[in-house]
Design an enzyme around this catalytic site. Structure first.
Site, PDB file in Angstrom:
ATOM      1  N   ASP A 321      48.243  35.830  34.971  1.00 44.68           N
ATOM      2  CA  ASP A 321      48.027  36.419  36.280  1.00 44.68           C
ATOM      3  C   ASP A 321      49.238  36.097  37.156  1.00 44.68           C
ATOM      4  OD1 ASP A 321      46.611  37.563  38.505  1.00 44.68           O
ATOM      5  OD2 ASP A 321      46.186  35.523  39.159  1.00 44.68           O
ATOM      6  N   ASP A 517      43.634  32.072  37.809  1.00 40.78           N
ATOM      7  CA  ASP A 517      43.024  31.099  38.725  1.00 40.78           C
ATOM      8  C   ASP A 517      41.903  31.670  39.565  1.00 40.78           C
ATOM      9  OD1 ASP A 517      44.613  32.694  40.467  1.00 40.78           O
ATOM     10  OD2 ASP A 517      44.671  31.042  41.912  1.00 40.78           O
ATOM     11  N   ASP A 521      39.793  36.679  37.501  1.00 40.47           N
ATOM     12  CA  ASP A 521      40.394  36.369  36.206  1.00 40.47           C
ATOM     13  C   ASP A 521      39.377  35.856  35.192  1.00 40.47           C
ATOM     14  OD1 ASP A 521      43.030  36.974  37.040  1.00 40.47           O
ATOM     15  OD2 ASP A 521      43.180  35.019  38.009  1.00 40.47           O
TER      16      ASP A 521
END
Length: 774
Positions: A321, A517, A521
């Site tokens: 990410d 995080d 996600d």
């Protein structure tokens, strides 16, 4: 059941009940010693009886281990040990049987000791978990079980105490030791309002804490839940040992049978089985994997189980990410632009003064930037805030607003330039208006983590072949991050379902790791072979869905985890295969009658000890990927990193002076250039000189020699050259009273060039040098 009993029961589940192995070791060692004494005393019958009893004592536990393997659905390699023990009894080789029994007990005891040593950091999580909290009420201070703390309760945390729940500092600042969560030994200071995570230790005076979570929802409880699941019993690398046994077991039986058939001696067959007893195969993999779990936990990396560690060691594709993983996840001030007759520092000070009571994340970034630069903030009056628009108030008797620009009136040239920069840099803009007119703008963005470039280089060195970024952010800033980091692919504008689809697409033919995080996600982390959560500031959902949690807010811990996983898997396979090769050589020797059963048993004992000690090497700190800094070098890094923050206003002044020259070389423009020259002479150049003569020599040994800093030294020379050129232009202007058009163009180019070089140089130092220190 009281809390103490429950806690002991949890520890037994995690680390095992008292083991049979030490007792078996005592019995077999005693039987071997008693038989030796009997033989020396001239009583061979008594000696054989003692050795036979020691052999029989080991048959029962060995059978139980075999049956346990069969219940799990596979024929364990302990079958050979049982056959060897039974064979020595049948052919009356009692000394060999006693030696095998001692070997088996010793190997199992060494395994238990290795697991105990390797698991001590995980056990420490449970042992230091806070049990009580001191609650502050109108009636005074009362001690209550930490499970009874509710959100909003005010707690007192005394010196040396472990913080029981997540919260925020209320009142005086807190000095904390966060090493249990982050692995960093340095204490940190948290001022009023800053977040504190449970599990950290109060390293200063007593402070008050306002609880923001219950015990079960707090950081430390989540880590303990992960620790309870940690272990190597289901590690794929251990199943790999069982796959080796699929051919090692029949091969051992075939060699033993062939030796008996060709020689007619059952003793040779027993000797083959004795040296084939596969303790190396049984012990090496679990010891290496559990050691790897322990090593990772010391660095603030909590891994759920040995299977996750082994999978991580085979990973070749890494998906990341962007926000909060590759970037800081918090906005920071990129630049401050001022209108004519205003200074960037003045704009930032007024904006921060108005924003200091706002809870908005952009307002916090503006205030932080002003405080980092040492600006004195004013107290605003009549402050009001409109969600989505910004704050309004009175500062120093003038009505001001900070936030989005209102209206569609014609903008001055400088303001249109700000809008263009915001689009190009992917930045948000907070406009400062005084008495209804825009006087400046603060550009904010989510910066790249300083340790991200080095981390990705280390990941590639560790064997990661493909790096892909998955983000819901816009394509432009995502592609910029991807270009800076050298990623193989960037996918932007993704919804959570799109991330899951991308993970599954990458899964074909490769072990896939996903790092994130946020709550969005969590599905992708669960879909990947290995999910890694940035747990220091990430969401609970992402941590619960992950196989690995980084408890410190440093992405370079990901590279540490991969390096540990690769090393643990390599040593596990190396130990198992090495032990098997040595056993095969000994089997051939025994088949030809070169090894008697008793001698073979002693030889096998030596092989066992060697492979277990080799597997324990995983516990050692392997820092080949991380340069080793001396304490003085770390101190210098912290000093110059702080100076970088202080020098941001100098960079702003350089760009502002260049912008002013676009309107001509009038007195005000030349005055701003003169101010830049003063800042360069008094602040920037001394900083660069000190870096060149203090920081770089201190870093050279850790980086491999002075050649490692040559590029940065060349940047220092270019900065000094441009500063001298600016000084020459000012001298010429004083002599002639003004600048010619050619001089004006060159001076403006010098200022813009200096600004660019400084930004690049600062970024390179922060990524290459400052990220080395905690």
């Amino acid at each position: 059941m009281d809390r103490s009993a429950m806690r002991k029961q949890q520890q037994r589940r995690l680390f095992g009940a008292p083991r049979l192995e030490p007792a078996l070791l005592t019995v077999t060692a005693g039987a071997l010693a008693a038989g030796g004494i009997g033989r020396l005393a001239g009583a061979p019958g008594l000696a054989d009886l003692c050795w036979a009893l020691g052999t029989v004592a080991a048959v029962g536990p060995a059978l139980s281990w075999v049956l346990a393997d069969l219940r799990r659905g596979h024929a364990g390699v302990d079958v050979i040990a049982v056959l060897a023990l039974g064979g020595t009894l049948l052919v009356h080789e009692y000394l060999a049987g006693a030696l095998i029994a001692l070997m088996l007990a010793t190997g199992r005891t060494l395994e238990a000791a290795a697991q105990q040593r390797a698991s001590r950091d995980l056990r420490a999580l449970l042992e230091r978990a806070p049990r009580t909290a001191r609650l502050l009420t109108d009636d005074g201070v009362s001690t209550v079980p930490s499970a009874q703390v509710a959100v909003g309760d005010l707690l007192a945390v005394g010196p040396g105490e472990v913080v029981p729940v997540d919260g925020r500092v209320a009142g005086a600042q807190a000095v904390l030791d966060e090493s249990a969560l982050t692995g960093e030994p340095l204490t940190v200071r948290r001022v009023q309002g800053e977040a504190v995570r449970s599990g950290v230790v109060n390293a200063g005076g007593a402070f008050e804490l306002r609880a923001t979570a219950t015990e079960q929802d707090s950081t430390y409880a989540g880590i303990v839940r992960l620790a309870r699941q940690a272990g190597a019993e289901s590690a794929p690398v251990v199943r790999l040992a069982d796959r080796y046994a699929a051919w090692f077991l029949p091969l051992s039986l075939a060699v033993a049978g062939l030796a008996w058939l060709l020689s007619g001696s059952a003793v040779r067959a027993v000797a083959v089985l004795v040296v084939a007893t596969p303790c190396p195969l049984l012990l090496a993999a679990p010891v290496a994997v559990v050691s790897g779990l322990s090593r990772a936990s010391r660095l603030g990396v909590v891994i759920r189980d040995g299977g996750a560690l082994e999978h991580l060691g085979r990973a070749r594709t890494l998906l990341l990410d962007k926000t909060g993983t590759l970037t800081a996840g918090r906005p920071r001030v990129l630049d401050v632009v001022a209108a004519p007759r205003w200074q960037p520092a003045q704009v930032l000070r007024l904006a921060a003064s108005l924003d200091q009571y706002s809870p908005h994340v952009l307002a916090e970034a503006v205030v932080d930037a002003a405080r980092e630069r040492g600006l004195r903030l004013s107290v605003p009056e009549n402050v009001s805030e409109e969600p989505g628009r910004g704050a309004t108030g009175t500062v120093a008797g003038r009505r001001m607003t900070i936030g989005r620009r209102a209206g569609a009136a014609e903008l001055p040239t400088w303001a249109r330039t700000v809008d263009n920069r915001a689009v190009l840099d992917g930045a948000a803009v907070a406009w400062l208006c005084v008495d209804g007119s825009p006087v400046g703008a603060v550009l904010l963005h989510d910066p790249l983590r300083p340790d991200a470039p080095r981390t990705l280089r280390r990941l590639r060195a560790a064997g990661i072949e493909r790096l892909v970024m998955l983000t819901g952010d816009r394509a432009e800033p995502a592609r910029e991050v991807g270009a800076v980091l050298g990623l193989d692919e960037v996918r932007a504008g993704l919804a959570p379902a799109d991330k899951v689809a991308a993970v599954r697409a990458e899964h074909e033919g490769a072990v896939t790791v996903m790092v994130g995080d946020g709550v969005n996600d969590a599905p992708a982390l669960a879909a990947a072979d290995i999910g890694v959560a940035m747990g220091a500031r990430g969401s609970t959902a992402s941590s619960e869905a992950a196989d690995i949690v980084l408890t410190t807010d440093r992405v370079d811990r990901l590279a540490d985890a991969v390096a540990i996983a690769v090393r643990a898997r390599r040593i596990a396979v190396q130990s198992a295969l090495g032990g098997m090769v040595l056993s095969l050589v000994a089997m051939v020797a025994a088949a030809f009658g070169l090894l008697q059963p008793a001698v073979g048993a002693l030889l096998q004992e030596g092989i066992d000890v060697a492979v277990i000690l080799n597997a324990l090497r995983v516990l050692r700190d392997d820092r080949r990927g991380r340069p080793q800094l001396t304490p003085s070098a770390e101190a210098l890094i912290h000093r110059f990193a702080a100076e970088h923050d202080d020098l941001q206003d100098v960079l702003d002044a350089v760009r502002d002076a260049a912008d002013r020259l676009s309107d001509g070389a009038g007195p005000q423009s030349l005055a701003s250039v003169g101010e830049v020259h003063r800042l360069l002479t008094e602040r920037l150049l001394p900083h660069e000189y000190a870096e060149e003569h203090q920081l770089y020599p201190a870093l050279a040994p850790a980086l491999g020699g002075p050649e490692a800093t040559v590029t940065m030294s060349r940047a220092h020379a270019e900065i000094a050259r441009l500063a001298r050129r600016i000084a020459t232009h000012l001298a010429l202007a004083r002599q002639g009273g003004s600048l010619s058009p050619e001089q004006l163009d060159d001076l403006r180019a010098c200022l813009y060039g200096l600004h660019t070089v400084l930004r690049l140089h600062f970024t390179q130092e922060e990524e290459s040098y400052f990220s080395l220190a905690p």
